[in-house]
Design a protein around this motif. Structure first.
Motif, PDB file in Angstrom:
ATOM      1  N   LEU A 190     -48.948  44.521 -97.996  1.00  0.00           N
ATOM      2  CA  LEU A 190     -50.316  44.959 -98.301  1.00  0.00           C
ATOM      3  C   LEU A 190     -50.842  45.932 -97.257  1.00  0.00           C
ATOM      4  O   LEU A 190     -51.613  46.846 -97.573  1.00  0.00           O
ATOM      5  N   VAL A 191     -50.410  45.743 -96.011  1.00  0.00           N
ATOM      6  CA  VAL A 191     -50.805  46.668 -94.934  1.00  0.00           C
ATOM      7  C   VAL A 191     -50.258  48.062 -95.235  1.00  0.00           C
ATOM      8  O   VAL A 191     -50.967  49.067 -95.132  1.00  0.00           O
ATOM      9  N   LEU A 192     -48.981  48.118 -95.629  1.00  0.00           N
ATOM     10  CA  LEU A 192     -48.329  49.404 -95.906  1.00  0.00           C
ATOM     11  C   LEU A 192     -48.881  50.038 -97.182  1.00  0.00           C
ATOM     12  O   LEU A 192     -49.001  51.263 -97.273  1.00  0.00           O
ATOM     13  N   GLU A 193     -49.217  49.216 -98.163  1.00  0.00           N
ATOM     14  CA  GLU A 193     -49.749  49.730 -99.427  1.00  0.00           C
ATOM     15  C   GLU A 193     -51.061  50.485 -99.197  1.00  0.00           C
ATOM     16  O   GLU A 193     -51.349  51.486 -99.867  1.00  0.00           O
ATOM     17  N   LYS A 194     -51.838  50.012 -98.222  1.00  0.00           N
ATOM     18  CA  LYS A 194     -53.131  50.649 -97.940  1.00  0.00           C
ATOM     19  C   LYS A 194     -52.998  51.993 -97.237  1.00  0.00           C
ATOM     20  O   LYS A 194     -53.998  52.688 -97.028  1.00  0.00           O
ATOM     21  N   LEU A 195     -51.767  52.373 -96.876  1.00  0.00           N
ATOM     22  CA  LEU A 195     -51.551  53.687 -96.267  1.00  0.00           C
ATOM     23  C   LEU A 195     -51.721  54.813 -97.279  1.00  0.00           C
ATOM     24  O   LEU A 195     -51.732  55.988 -96.906  1.00  0.00           O
ATOM     25  N   GLU A 196     -51.834  54.461 -98.569  1.00  0.00           N
ATOM     26  CA  GLU A 196     -52.009  55.489 -99.601  1.00  0.00           C
ATOM     27  C   GLU A 196     -53.169  56.420 -99.281  1.00  0.00           C
ATOM     28  O   GLU A 196     -53.093  57.624 -99.516  1.00  0.00           O
ATOM     29  N   LEU A 197     -54.255  55.854 -98.738  1.00  0.00           N
ATOM     30  CA  LEU A 197     -55.425  56.694 -98.458  1.00  0.00           C
ATOM     31  C   LEU A 197     -55.102  57.757 -97.418  1.00  0.00           C
ATOM     32  O   LEU A 197     -55.549  58.903 -97.527  1.00  0.00           O
ATOM     33  N   GLN A 198     -54.318  57.389 -96.401  1.00  0.00           N
ATOM     34  CA  GLN A 198     -53.916  58.375 -95.402  1.00  0.00           C
ATOM     35  C   GLN A 198     -53.002  59.440 -96.008  1.00  0.00           C
ATOM     36  O   GLN A 198     -53.054  60.611 -95.610  1.00  0.00           O
ATOM     37  N   VAL A 199     -52.154  59.033 -96.950  1.00  0.00           N
ATOM     38  CA  VAL A 199     -51.263  59.997 -97.619  1.00  0.00           C
ATOM     39  C   VAL A 199     -52.095  60.974 -98.446  1.00  0.00           C
ATOM     40  O   VAL A 199     -51.837  62.186 -98.434  1.00  0.00           O
ATOM     41  N   TYR A 200     -53.094  60.458 -99.170  1.00  0.00           N
ATOM     42  CA  TYR A 200     -53.992  61.353 -99.919  1.00  0.00           C
ATOM     43  C   TYR A 200     -54.684  62.323 -98.964  1.00  0.00           C
ATOM     44  O   TYR A 200     -54.813  63.517 -99.264  1.00  0.00           O
ATOM     45  N   GLN A 201     -55.157  61.822 -97.836  1.00  0.00           N
ATOM     46  CA  GLN A 201     -55.829  62.687 -96.869  1.00  0.00           C
ATOM     47  C   GLN A 201     -54.912  63.820 -96.421  1.00  0.00           C
ATOM     48  O   GLN A 201     -55.323  64.987 -96.352  1.00  0.00           O
ATOM     49  N   ARG A 202     -53.638  63.465 -96.130  1.00  0.00           N
ATOM     50  CA  ARG A 202     -52.672  64.471 -95.678  1.00  0.00           C
ATOM     51  C   ARG A 202     -52.391  65.495 -96.776  1.00  0.00           C
ATOM     52  O   ARG A 202     -52.288  66.699 -96.500  1.00  0.00           O
ATOM     53  N   LEU A 203     -52.284  65.020 -98.017  1.00  0.00           N
ATOM     54  CA  LEU A 203     -52.039  65.937 -99.146  1.00  0.00           C
ATOM     55  C   LEU A 203     -53.200  66.911 -99.302  1.00  0.00           C
ATOM     56  O   LEU A 203     -52.993  68.125 -99.450  1.00  0.00           O
ATOM     57  N   PHE A 204     -54.438  66.389 -99.255  1.00  0.00           N
ATOM     58  CA  PHE A 204     -55.613  67.261 -99.418  1.00  0.00           C
ATOM     59  C   PHE A 204     -55.713  68.258 -98.259  1.00  0.00           C
ATOM     60  O   PHE A 204     -56.115  69.413 -98.450  1.00  0.00           O
ATOM     61  N   LYS A 205     -55.324  67.817 -97.097  1.00  0.00           N
ATOM     62  CA  LYS A 205     -55.348  68.707 -95.930  1.00  0.00           C
ATOM     63  C   LYS A 205     -54.346  69.852 -96.102  1.00  0.00           C
ATOM     64  O   LYS A 205     -54.640  71.002 -95.743  1.00  0.00           O
ATOM     65  N   LYS A 206     -53.188  69.549 -96.665  1.00  0.00           N
ATOM     66  CA  LYS A 206     -52.181  70.602 -96.906  1.00  0.00           C
ATOM     67  C   LYS A 206     -52.698  71.618 -97.927  1.00  0.00           C
ATOM     68  O   LYS A 206     -52.495  72.827 -97.769  1.00  0.00           O
ATOM     69  N   ILE A 207     -53.373  71.107 -98.970  1.00  0.00           N
ATOM     70  CA  ILE A 207     -53.969  72.016 -99.968  1.00  0.00           C
ATOM     71  C   ILE A 207     -55.019  72.906 -99.297  1.00  0.00           C
ATOM     72  O   ILE A 207     -55.075  74.122 -99.522  1.00  0.00           O
ATOM     73  N   TYR A 208     -55.819  72.300 -98.447  1.00  0.00           N
ATOM     74  CA  TYR A 208     -56.870  73.031 -97.707  1.00  0.00           C
ATOM     75  C   TYR A 208     -56.251  74.126 -96.830  1.00  0.00           C
ATOM     76  O   TYR A 208     -56.743  75.272 -96.808  1.00  0.00           O
ATOM     77  N   ILE A 209     -55.164  73.819 -96.144  1.00  0.00           N
ATOM     78  CA  ILE A 209     -54.502  74.795 -95.255  1.00  0.00           C
ATOM     79  C   ILE A 209     -53.954  75.969 -96.066  1.00  0.00           C
ATOM     80  O   ILE A 209     -54.097  77.149 -95.681  1.00  0.00           O
ATOM     81  N   ILE A 210     -53.353  75.657 -97.230  1.00  0.00           N
ATOM     82  CA  ILE A 210     -52.804  76.720 -98.091  1.00  0.00           C
ATOM     83  C   ILE A 210     -53.932  77.618 -98.593  1.00  0.00           C
ATOM     84  O   ILE A 210     -53.825  78.863 -98.594  1.00  0.00           O
ATOM     85  N   GLN A 211     -55.031  76.993 -99.029  1.00  0.00           N
ATOM     86  CA  GLN A 211     -56.182  77.766 -99.514  1.00  0.00           C
ATOM     87  C   GLN A 211     -56.765  78.648 -98.409  1.00  0.00           C
ATOM     88  O   GLN A 211     -57.168  79.801 -98.652  1.00  0.00           O
ATOM     89  N   LYS A 212     -56.795  78.119 -97.193  1.00  0.00           N
ATOM     90  CA  LYS A 212     -57.359  78.850 -96.055  1.00  0.00           C
ATOM     91  C   LYS A 212     -56.531  80.091 -95.753  1.00  0.00           C
ATOM     92  O   LYS A 212     -57.069  81.143 -95.361  1.00  0.00           O
ATOM     93  N   GLN A 213     -55.213  79.968 -95.945  1.00  0.00           N
ATOM     94  CA  GLN A 213     -54.331  81.119 -95.709  1.00  0.00           C
ATOM     95  C   GLN A 213     -54.545  82.194 -96.768  1.00  0.00           C
ATOM     96  O   GLN A 213     -54.481  83.393 -96.484  1.00  0.00           O
ATOM     97  N   LYS A 214     -54.812  81.749 -97.996  1.00  0.00           N
ATOM     98  CA  LYS A 214     -55.005  82.709 -99.097  1.00  0.00           C
ATOM     99  C   LYS A 214     -56.381  83.364 -99.058  1.00  0.00           C
ATOM    100  O   LYS A 214     -56.514  84.581 -99.254  1.00  0.00           O
ATOM    101  N   ASP A 215     -57.407  82.533 -98.888  1.00  0.00           N
ATOM    102  CA  ASP A 215     -58.785  83.033 -98.917  1.00  0.00           C
ATOM    103  C   ASP A 215     -59.646  82.210 -97.960  1.00  0.00           C
ATOM    104  O   ASP A 215     -60.268  81.228 -98.363  1.00  0.00           O
ATOM    105  N   PRO A 216     -59.698  82.598 -96.677  1.00  0.00           N
ATOM    106  CA  PRO A 216     -60.431  81.807 -95.668  1.00  0.00           C
ATOM    107  C   PRO A 216     -61.890  81.544 -96.026  1.00  0.00           C
ATOM    108  O   PRO A 216     -62.432  80.508 -95.686  1.00  0.00           O
TER     109      PRO A 216
END
Length: 413
Positions: free
Chosen positions: A318-344
């Motif tokens: 259950l401890v490891l299952e709750k890491l999903e939120l951190q994974v979502y955060q990392r995914l959204f951050k990667k999308i944000y970084i890609i968008q920033k490179q295209k159109d700051p």
């Protein structure tokens, strides 16, 4: 068993009794420990068991001797236990050993100094191990396993003997650790609380005066309890103490500590190095760590499914299952970084449709409403700074630190 004469059997029995008597009278705890350690399967103890089967009048020998009779309440049931142990009758061996141990405790209580403490440790260890083996015998015969529970009750009585003032109290932590092992094995971890209160609140105990070995074991088990309670800062503190103070040559013990410390560290945003997982054969965490680094939800779920039984047995699933939120955060951050490179200029405006597409690429089918719900949770738990523009289905991210780091603190509950 090779042939043994009656005279040879008599000699071996009296030799043991003399050594026992001498060890007590001279307060030689090193010798006394060896005489009590059944699980060592030492040749001398095994040959003593064989001797008792040849010379079957040991009880009379003990009770009629001025040298041996003072310890008859200890040695008579001890001999009976050893005979049962040699024959593989583990339930009977346990019952006789407990009777001998009770008599030993009475003697120990009367001795003014703590000279026999290490021998008491051997008795506590042996009674736990014998109880576990006796329960396996009972279970294999279709009977209810009950001896480990009885061993727990016996060790609580021993704990009471040690918990008073004086030099004997230093042994209380070893007894506590043996009790932890029993309670965790039986699945009655709630019983740990009363023992912990005695150690942590009683003024007669100074934690630093206990032996390092016992402090490490204590912190390991109390750290595991904090994991179950999801008190990750306390779990981190206790398990880190156990790791730092563990014997560096005890790789098996280090691995046991890391098995719980790694999920705790992951929960507060600290990722282990790959070499650590490889060195201590903790590869079951490798893909979970990779998923957190990449923001790969599919990889996380695959890793949890692949090692589900192992994580459930350890109590960390259950401890490891709750890491999903951190994974979502990392995914959204990667999308944000890609968008920033295209159109700051528009990097801080993240369309929910873009997140849906990213998840689809990871073979995670979610609609816009589901994604909006996940983002709302991330904002609530301070993993994302921003707000919704509901009409345009956009998340407007903060221009300053839109993805806060955990910095060693757990995700807000």
């Amino acid at each position: 068993m090779a042939y043994m004469s009656m005279g040879e059997a008599h000699r071996r029995i009296t030799d043991y009794l003399n050594r026992f008597s001498d060890a007590v009278s001279s307060q030689d705890v090193a010798s006394l420990k060896q005489l009590l350690s059944f699980s060592s399967n030492s040749p001398s103890l095994l040959s003593l068991a064989d001797s008792l089967n040849v010379f079957q009048d040991a009880n009379r020998l003990i009770k009629q001797s001025d040298n041996y009779s003072p310890f008859a309440d200890i040695t008579v049931p001890l001999f009976r236990s050893l005979q049962h142990y040699r024959k593989g009758n583990l339930v009977d061996a346990y019952l006789a050993f407990e009777k001998s141990a009770n008599a030993f405790i009475q003697e120990f209580r009367n001795w003014e100094s703590a000279w026999a403490l290490e021998a008491l440790y051997v008795i506590a260890y042996e009674i736990r191990v014998l109880a576990e083996r006796a329960d396996r015998e009972l279970a294999s015969n279709g009977k209810s396993p009950e001896k480990l529970k009885a061993a727990g009750s016996f060790l609580m009585k021993v704990f009471g003997v040690l918990a008073g003032k004086g030099s004997k109290r230093v042994g209380a932590l070893y007894l506590t650790c043996q009790l932890f092992k029993i309670y965790f094995k039986l699945g009655t971890v709630h019983l740990c609380r009363s023992v912990i209160r005695s150690i942590e609140t009683a003024r007669i105990f100074d934690f630093e005066e206990f032996p390092k070995r016992d402090k490490v074991t204590y912190m390991y088990y109390t750290g595991r309890l904090e994991v179950f309670n999801e008190n990750f800062p306390a779990a981190d503190q206790k398990l880190s103490y156990a790791l730092i103070n563990c014997n560096p040559r005890s790789e098996a013990n280090i691995r046991m500590i890391l098995k719980y410390l790694i999920p705790v560290k992951l929960s507060i945003g600290i990722l282990p190095k790959d070499w650590l997982l490889e060195k201590y054969n903790l590869v079951e965490y490798s893909n979970i760590v990779q998923a957190l680094r990449r923001g790969d939800l599919r990889l996380l779920r695959h890793a949890l499914e692949e090692h589900e039984d192992q994580f459930l047995r350890s109590g960390v699933y259950l401890v490891l299952e709750k890491l999903e939120l951190q994974v979502y955060q990392r995914l959204f951050k990667k999308i944000y970084i890609i968008q920033k490179q295209k159109d700051p200029s528009k990097a801080h405006q993240m369309k929910l449709d873009v997140i849906v597409k990213a998840l689809k690429w990871l073979e995670m089918d979610m609609d816009v409403d589901e994604v909006e719900c996940i983002v709302a949770i991330l904002i609530h738990k301070n993993l994302v700074k921003g707000y919704f523009a509901h009409k345009s289905k956009v998340v407007v991210l903060s221009k300053q630190d839109p993805f806060p780091k955990l910095n060693g603190k757990p995700v807000n509950s």
